[in-house]
Scaffold this motif. Structure first.
Motif, PDB file in Angstrom:
ATOM      1  N   LEU A   1       0.828  -1.219   0.000  1.00  0.00           N
ATOM      2  CA  LEU A   1       0.000   0.000   0.000  1.00  0.00           C
ATOM      3  C   LEU A   1       0.857   1.261   0.000  1.00  0.00           C
ATOM      4  CD1 LEU A   1      -2.684  -1.133   2.618  1.00  0.00           C
ATOM      5  CD2 LEU A   1      -2.747  -1.362   0.125  1.00  0.00           C
ATOM      6  N   PRO A   2       0.295   2.370  -0.540  1.00  0.00           N
ATOM      7  CA  PRO A   2      -1.020   2.510  -1.214  1.00  0.00           C
ATOM      8  C   PRO A   2      -0.986   1.796  -2.553  1.00  0.00           C
ATOM      9  CG  PRO A   2       0.221   4.524  -1.453  1.00  0.00           C
ATOM     10  CD  PRO A   2       1.047   3.642  -0.558  1.00  0.00           C
ATOM     11  N   ALA A   3      -2.150   1.315  -2.983  1.00  0.00           N
ATOM     12  CA  ALA A   3      -2.166   0.502  -4.196  1.00  0.00           C
ATOM     13  C   ALA A   3      -3.514   0.577  -4.899  1.00  0.00           C
ATOM     14  CB  ALA A   3      -1.852  -0.951  -3.855  1.00  0.00           C
ATOM     15  N   MET A   4      -3.439   0.339  -6.181  1.00  0.00           N
ATOM     16  CA  MET A   4      -4.639   0.081  -6.983  1.00  0.00           C
ATOM     17  C   MET A   4      -4.604  -1.411  -7.294  1.00  0.00           C
ATOM     18  SD  MET A   4      -5.955   1.655 -10.618  1.00  0.00           S
ATOM     19  CE  MET A   4      -7.503   1.083 -11.333  1.00  0.00           C
ATOM     20  N   ILE A   5      -5.561  -2.153  -6.748  1.00  0.00           N
ATOM     21  CA  ILE A   5      -5.594  -3.609  -6.874  1.00  0.00           C
ATOM     22  C   ILE A   5      -6.639  -3.966  -7.919  1.00  0.00           C
ATOM     23  CG2 ILE A   5      -5.899  -5.773  -5.633  1.00  0.00           C
ATOM     24  CD1 ILE A   5      -5.378  -4.136  -3.040  1.00  0.00           C
ATOM     25  N   ILE A   6      -6.188  -4.591  -9.010  1.00  0.00           N
ATOM     26  CA  ILE A   6      -7.088  -4.921 -10.126  1.00  0.00           C
ATOM     27  C   ILE A   6      -7.303  -6.429 -10.148  1.00  0.00           C
ATOM     28  CG2 ILE A   6      -7.494  -4.729 -12.601  1.00  0.00           C
ATOM     29  CD1 ILE A   6      -5.489  -2.422 -12.650  1.00  0.00           C
ATOM     30  N   LEU A   7      -8.535  -6.867 -10.017  1.00  0.00           N
ATOM     31  CA  LEU A   7      -8.878  -8.289 -10.066  1.00  0.00           C
ATOM     32  C   LEU A   7      -9.112  -8.677 -11.525  1.00  0.00           C
ATOM     33  CD1 LEU A   7      -9.993  -7.051  -7.232  1.00  0.00           C
ATOM     34  CD2 LEU A   7     -11.022  -9.308  -6.982  1.00  0.00           C
ATOM     35  N   VAL A   8      -8.221  -9.504 -12.050  1.00  0.00           N
ATOM     36  CA  VAL A   8      -8.290  -9.886 -13.469  1.00  0.00           C
ATOM     37  C   VAL A   8      -8.698 -11.346 -13.616  1.00  0.00           C
ATOM     38  CG1 VAL A   8      -6.652  -8.129 -14.223  1.00  0.00           C
ATOM     39  CG2 VAL A   8      -5.791 -10.350 -13.452  1.00  0.00           C
ATOM     40  N   ASP A   9      -9.420 -11.902 -12.634  1.00  0.00           N
ATOM     41  CA  ASP A   9      -9.871 -13.293 -12.741  1.00  0.00           C
ATOM     42  C   ASP A   9     -11.006 -13.452 -13.737  1.00  0.00           C
ATOM     43  OD1 ASP A   9     -11.433 -11.760 -11.092  1.00  0.00           O
ATOM     44  OD2 ASP A   9     -11.652 -13.248  -9.513  1.00  0.00           O
ATOM     45  N   GLY A  10     -11.674 -12.351 -14.097  1.00  0.00           N
ATOM     46  CA  GLY A  10     -12.730 -12.429 -15.104  1.00  0.00           C
ATOM     47  C   GLY A  10     -12.257 -12.003 -16.481  1.00  0.00           C
ATOM     48  N   CYS A  11     -11.159 -11.230 -16.529  1.00  0.00           N
ATOM     49  CA  CYS A  11     -10.644 -10.730 -17.805  1.00  0.00           C
ATOM     50  C   CYS A  11      -9.236 -10.181 -17.594  1.00  0.00           C
ATOM     51  CB  CYS A  11     -11.566  -9.631 -18.330  1.00  0.00           C
ATOM     52  SG  CYS A  11     -10.918  -8.731 -19.748  1.00  0.00           S
ATOM     53  N   PRO A  12      -8.256 -10.567 -18.404  1.00  0.00           N
ATOM     54  CA  PRO A  12      -6.917  -9.968 -18.284  1.00  0.00           C
ATOM     55  C   PRO A  12      -6.951  -8.472 -18.567  1.00  0.00           C
ATOM     56  CG  PRO A  12      -6.847 -11.974 -19.610  1.00  0.00           C
ATOM     57  CD  PRO A  12      -8.299 -11.639 -19.401  1.00  0.00           C
ATOM     58  N   CYS A  13      -7.786  -8.072 -19.501  1.00  0.00           N
ATOM     59  CA  CYS A  13      -8.014  -6.652 -19.824  1.00  0.00           C
ATOM     60  C   CYS A  13      -6.721  -5.843 -19.862  1.00  0.00           C
ATOM     61  CB  CYS A  13      -8.996  -6.045 -18.831  1.00  0.00           C
ATOM     62  SG  CYS A  13     -10.629  -6.827 -18.822  1.00  0.00           S
ATOM     63  N   PRO A  14      -5.789  -6.183 -20.731  1.00  0.00           N
ATOM     64  CA  PRO A  14      -4.496  -5.490 -20.746  1.00  0.00           C
ATOM     65  C   PRO A  14      -4.610  -4.003 -21.030  1.00  0.00           C
ATOM     66  CG  PRO A  14      -4.751  -6.876 -22.694  1.00  0.00           C
ATOM     67  CD  PRO A  14      -5.874  -7.225 -21.781  1.00  0.00           C
ATOM     68  N   ALA A  15      -5.598  -3.593 -21.803  1.00  0.00           N
ATOM     69  CA  ALA A  15      -5.719  -2.180 -22.160  1.00  0.00           C
ATOM     70  C   ALA A  15      -5.987  -1.317 -20.933  1.00  0.00           C
ATOM     71  CB  ALA A  15      -6.821  -1.991 -23.199  1.00  0.00           C
ATOM     72  N   VAL A  16      -6.961  -1.732 -20.106  1.00  0.00           N
ATOM     73  CA  VAL A  16      -7.289  -0.913 -18.940  1.00  0.00           C
ATOM     74  C   VAL A  16      -6.199  -1.002 -17.883  1.00  0.00           C
ATOM     75  CG1 VAL A  16      -9.778  -0.987 -19.310  1.00  0.00           C
ATOM     76  CG2 VAL A  16      -8.696  -2.788 -17.973  1.00  0.00           C
ATOM     77  N   VAL A  17      -5.507  -2.168 -17.789  1.00  0.00           N
ATOM     78  CA  VAL A  17      -4.399  -2.293 -16.841  1.00  0.00           C
ATOM     79  C   VAL A  17      -3.261  -1.364 -17.251  1.00  0.00           C
ATOM     80  CG1 VAL A  17      -2.663  -3.833 -15.873  1.00  0.00           C
ATOM     81  CG2 VAL A  17      -5.022  -4.643 -16.177  1.00  0.00           C
ATOM     82  N   THR A  18      -2.940  -1.351 -18.531  1.00  0.00           N
ATOM     83  CA  THR A  18      -1.886  -0.467 -19.027  1.00  0.00           C
ATOM     84  C   THR A  18      -2.231   0.987 -18.776  1.00  0.00           C
ATOM     85  OG1 THR A  18      -1.310  -2.072 -20.738  1.00  0.00           O
ATOM     86  CG2 THR A  18      -0.586   0.189 -21.089  1.00  0.00           C
ATOM     87  N   GLU A  19      -3.478   1.344 -18.971  1.00  0.00           N
ATOM     88  CA  GLU A  19      -3.926   2.716 -18.738  1.00  0.00           C
ATOM     89  C   GLU A  19      -3.783   3.097 -17.274  1.00  0.00           C
ATOM     90  OE1 GLU A  19      -7.540   5.229 -20.736  1.00  0.00           O
ATOM     91  OE2 GLU A  19      -8.114   3.491 -19.516  1.00  0.00           O
ATOM     92  N   ALA A  20      -4.106   2.155 -16.357  1.00  0.00           N
ATOM     93  CA  ALA A  20      -3.987   2.435 -14.929  1.00  0.00           C
ATOM     94  C   ALA A  20      -2.526   2.628 -14.527  1.00  0.00           C
ATOM     95  CB  ALA A  20      -4.620   1.295 -14.130  1.00  0.00           C
ATOM     96  N   VAL A  21      -1.634   1.808 -15.074  1.00  0.00           N
ATOM     97  CA  VAL A  21      -0.214   1.931 -14.755  1.00  0.00           C
ATOM     98  C   VAL A  21       0.322   3.284 -15.214  1.00  0.00           C
ATOM     99  CG1 VAL A  21       2.074   0.994 -15.244  1.00  0.00           C
ATOM    100  CG2 VAL A  21       0.169  -0.553 -14.755  1.00  0.00           C
ATOM    101  N   ALA A  22      -0.102   3.705 -16.391  1.00  0.00           N
ATOM    102  CA  ALA A  22       0.372   4.979 -16.924  1.00  0.00           C
ATOM    103  C   ALA A  22      -0.112   6.159 -16.093  1.00  0.00           C
ATOM    104  CB  ALA A  22      -0.081   5.131 -18.369  1.00  0.00           C
ATOM    105  N   ALA A  23      -1.262   6.037 -15.469  1.00  0.00           N
ATOM    106  CA  ALA A  23      -1.826   7.148 -14.711  1.00  0.00           C
ATOM    107  C   ALA A  23      -1.454   7.115 -13.239  1.00  0.00           C
ATOM    108  CB  ALA A  23      -3.350   7.138 -14.845  1.00  0.00           C
ATOM    109  N   ALA A  24      -0.932   5.997 -12.739  1.00  0.00           N
ATOM    110  CA  ALA A  24      -0.625   5.879 -11.311  1.00  0.00           C
ATOM    111  C   ALA A  24       0.528   6.800 -10.928  1.00  0.00           C
ATOM    112  CB  ALA A  24      -0.298   4.439 -10.969  1.00  0.00           C
ATOM    113  N   PRO A  25       0.383   7.601  -9.877  1.00  0.00           N
ATOM    114  CA  PRO A  25       1.474   8.477  -9.450  1.00  0.00           C
ATOM    115  C   PRO A  25       2.593   7.673  -8.782  1.00  0.00           C
ATOM    116  CG  PRO A  25      -0.382   8.665  -7.951  1.00  0.00           C
ATOM    117  CD  PRO A  25      -0.838   7.779  -9.055  1.00  0.00           C
ATOM    118  N   ALA A  26       3.727   8.286  -8.630  1.00  0.00           N
ATOM    119  CA  ALA A  26       4.865   7.629  -7.990  1.00  0.00           C
ATOM    120  C   ALA A  26       4.500   7.225  -6.563  1.00  0.00           C
ATOM    121  CB  ALA A  26       6.067   8.571  -7.988  1.00  0.00           C
TER     122      ALA A  26
END
Length: 228
Positions: free
Chosen positions: A126-151
């Motif tokens: 923590l602090p963290a954004m925890i993404i549950l990908v058990d229903g979908c890998p969804c690489p596009a939205v994961v990549t978008e979240a990584v790009a927007a996450a602050p240091a």
């Protein structure tokens, strides 16, 4: 005074011959002499009507009962039979929403596992954004979240089972949740084609729950606030 009958006992005055089994028939001159016989015949008719009356009285209630029974059966059949296809008449599917009390709750002290099956305390990221990908890998939205996450904010992807899925982009911490504790905490089952997410601050408090991770603009402010 009666007239002779048809057996030859007297003239018949033009009347047709009567059947012999009737015996002697006397026709009175005065019709009132037949009053007693007429009264007896009326009594016999009334008694006959009384014997058949109750049976006729039952006919109408039976008909009413039969009509009511048929109406009820028709209604039951109409309800139980599948309805015909109504074209575009379809129920609207609404996205599920997180439990109202989830935001503000403390993240459970869960131990997940990494690709080498080593335990990883989730609270240690923590602090963290925890993404549950058990229903979908969804690489596009994961990549978008990584790009927007602050240091200083960790982006964690979590799969079900014992094997952590390879991260779709550099900078993601990929873990697995064999016991399903995180999904149970979210309170919603995995849905195919959908990734869910939790935003958790450094104190371990859930600040935002996203049952369906969508465009970054929907949660950018909450993600930025995690670095404070």
């Amino acid at each position: 005074m009666g007239k002779p009958d048809a057996e030859g006992h007297g003239p018949s005055d033009g009347l047709p011959d009567l059947p012999p089994e009737w015996g002697r028939v006397v026709v009175p001159d005065d019709a009132s002499a037949l009053a007693d016989e007429a009264a007896q015949i009326r009594r016999e008719l009334r008694r006959a009507a009384g014997r058949t009356g109750p049976h006729r009285a039952l006919v109408l209630p039976m008909v009413v009962l039969l009509v009511a029974l048929l109406t009820t059966l028709a209604g039951l059949i109409a309800v139980t039979l599948p309805r015909a296809n109504r074209g575009t008449d379809r129920p609207t599917l609404r996205p599920s929403s997180p439990p109202p009390a989830l935001t503000g709750r403390a993240l459970p002290a869960l131990d997940l596992v990494d690709a080498g099956q080593a335990p990883v305390p989730l609270r240690g990221l923590l602090p963290a954004m925890i993404i549950l990908v058990d229903g979908c890998p969804c690489p596009a939205v994961v990549t978008e979240a990584v790009a927007a996450a602050p240091a200083g904010v960790t982006v964690v992807t979590v799969t079900g089972g014992r094997a952590a899925a390879p991260p779709p982009v550099h900078g993601v911490r990929a873990l697995a949740d064999p016991a399903g504790g995180l999904r149970s905490f979210l309170g919603q089952p995995a849905r195919p084609g959908t990734a869910a997410a939790l935003l958790v601050d450094r104190a371990g408090t859930v600040t935002r729950a996203l049952p369906e991770l969508g465009p970054i603009d929907a949660y950018r402010g909450d993600l930025t606030a995690l670095a404070a």
